[in-house]
Design an enzyme around this catalytic site. Sequence first.
Site, PDB file in Angstrom:
ATOM      1  N   GLU A 240     -20.745 -18.334 -10.855  1.00 23.93           N
ATOM      2  CA  GLU A 240     -21.339 -19.286 -12.006  1.00 23.93           C
ATOM      3  C   GLU A 240     -20.699 -19.025 -13.317  1.00 23.93           C
ATOM      4  OE1 GLU A 240     -25.702 -20.126 -13.719  1.00 23.93           O
ATOM      5  OE2 GLU A 240     -25.333 -18.470 -12.690  1.00 23.93           O
ATOM      6  N   LYS A 302     -25.553 -28.780 -11.873  1.00 23.81           N
ATOM      7  CA  LYS A 302     -26.666 -28.159 -11.406  1.00 23.81           C
ATOM      8  C   LYS A 302     -27.842 -28.766 -11.767  1.00 23.81           C
ATOM      9  CE  LYS A 302     -29.353 -23.847 -12.006  1.00 23.81           C
ATOM     10  NZ  LYS A 302     -29.387 -22.439 -12.744  1.00 23.81           N
ATOM     11  N   CYS A 352     -26.841 -20.693  -9.046  1.00 24.46           N
ATOM     12  CA  CYS A 352     -27.805 -19.615  -9.274  1.00 24.46           C
ATOM     13  C   CYS A 352     -29.132 -19.719  -8.497  1.00 24.46           C
ATOM     14  CB  CYS A 352     -28.300 -19.669 -10.810  1.00 24.46           C
ATOM     15  SG  CYS A 352     -29.195 -18.419 -11.674  1.00 24.46           S
TER      16      CYS A 352
END
Length: 487
Positions: A240, A302, A352
């Site tokens: 990430e 995301k 994440c």
Amino acid sequence: MMAWLALTPLLVALHRGSLTRAFFLGLVTGIVYFTGTIYWTTGVMAVYGNLEFLVALLVNAALVAYMALFPALFAVVTRRLVARLGPSALLASPLVWVTTELGRTYVFTGFPWVLLGYSQVRALPVAQLASIFGVYGVSALVASVSAAAALIVVATDRRRFVPLGIALGVVVLVAAWGSLRLSASTLTESGEPLRVGLLQGNVDQAEKWDRRRADDIFADYLRKTEAAIAENAQLVVWPESSTPFRFEDDIQATERLRGIVRRSGVPLLLGSDQIEHSPATKYYNAAFLVRSDGATAGVYRKMHLVPFGEYVPLKKVFFFAGPLVEAVADFSPGETGVLLPLNGHAVSTAICYEIVYPALVRAFVRNGSELLVTMTNDAWFGRTSAPFQHFEQASMRAIENGRYLVRAANTGISGVVDPYGRVLAKSSIFEPAVMVEQVRFVRALTIYTRIGDAFAYATVLATLALLVIARAPRHRIGRTGTTAPRT
């Protein structure tokens, strides 16, 4: 092992007393539970949020107190059922527990960290139950043993041992079935194979955006990419936000990366921030797939942002955490679960802590994902239990959905998990690493992928039904054996 009896002391204590007492017993249980598991948030906020240690401690305490409200609610509901329906109502407590876990997943954007079922993710025969009922089903199974053990303590009749025998029998049956599922391993024998290279740069969070280190960080990732390609990787995955620049904004750096992909013909999946200027300026935490000809094949933004990490909810309420508010980038959430095309297959990318949301990952698979990829930067956590917790929770998604899962983490833990939860490769934390492992594209759907969290929602309905029953007037047994209302 301790998880199987973890709720027993609380359940025994809930045998008597007022609802207020039950609330505080549950609250204390929750405080102990979450202080021991999310203590690391203090360090995150103090080191990277620029908060004074005392203020960071207060913010952590507020989070722990909020999380503890769910065990407190569990205790109140359980006490209510026991008071109205008798000690045997303790056997309904696993349903109540799962109801509160589901609430913790969604209330105020949710934070389903360290659910009870995750305690069994390495007890693979038991963990296979997640392929049917998800992690919530495993939570219910674990809680049922605590409930049956508590009933032995509080009940007086000879039959009080029967529920524990039944609960242990169910555990044995689940473990036996899980062992058979593991031995068959049909999901690992079908599907097109793919060699995936995972890069772990081990870049300290303080150095990540240091312009003096940017060139060295980028050059190191390029070297690691070449090393993975040399080991015959067919896809290379970076962590990430791994680029010390915004991919596609820095033309020169982006072209260097595309050049490696074009020369090798090996696609690259990397995490990088993205900015959109029109109609309004927005920042995204994104994953880019660069296909073998160097072009961008797809971008996933995301969707589930980290509170206090990527945005600050209720800024006016947390006015005392001013430095944290100023330090946090104001990201926008992605709107759709974009699947990335790879060699005629579809790949999903959870960024994440998105990986701890079962329904989100399931939605990827329902929409056609044949391989689960998760990229993260766990440098924030330091040398705490958090990176290990994060990895274990990610592993449960592989079992639930019957998919290989590959995880690239900046400072670790990076690794590969098969569709049954077996860890095929795993790195250490805070060490650079290049890992190349074979996985497979899988298309078969597990029962959990088909039905989702139906079991968890059923526990909500069951809990509500029991509360309605508990509101009915209590009855006594008359001399003739018929029931008569109390007057």
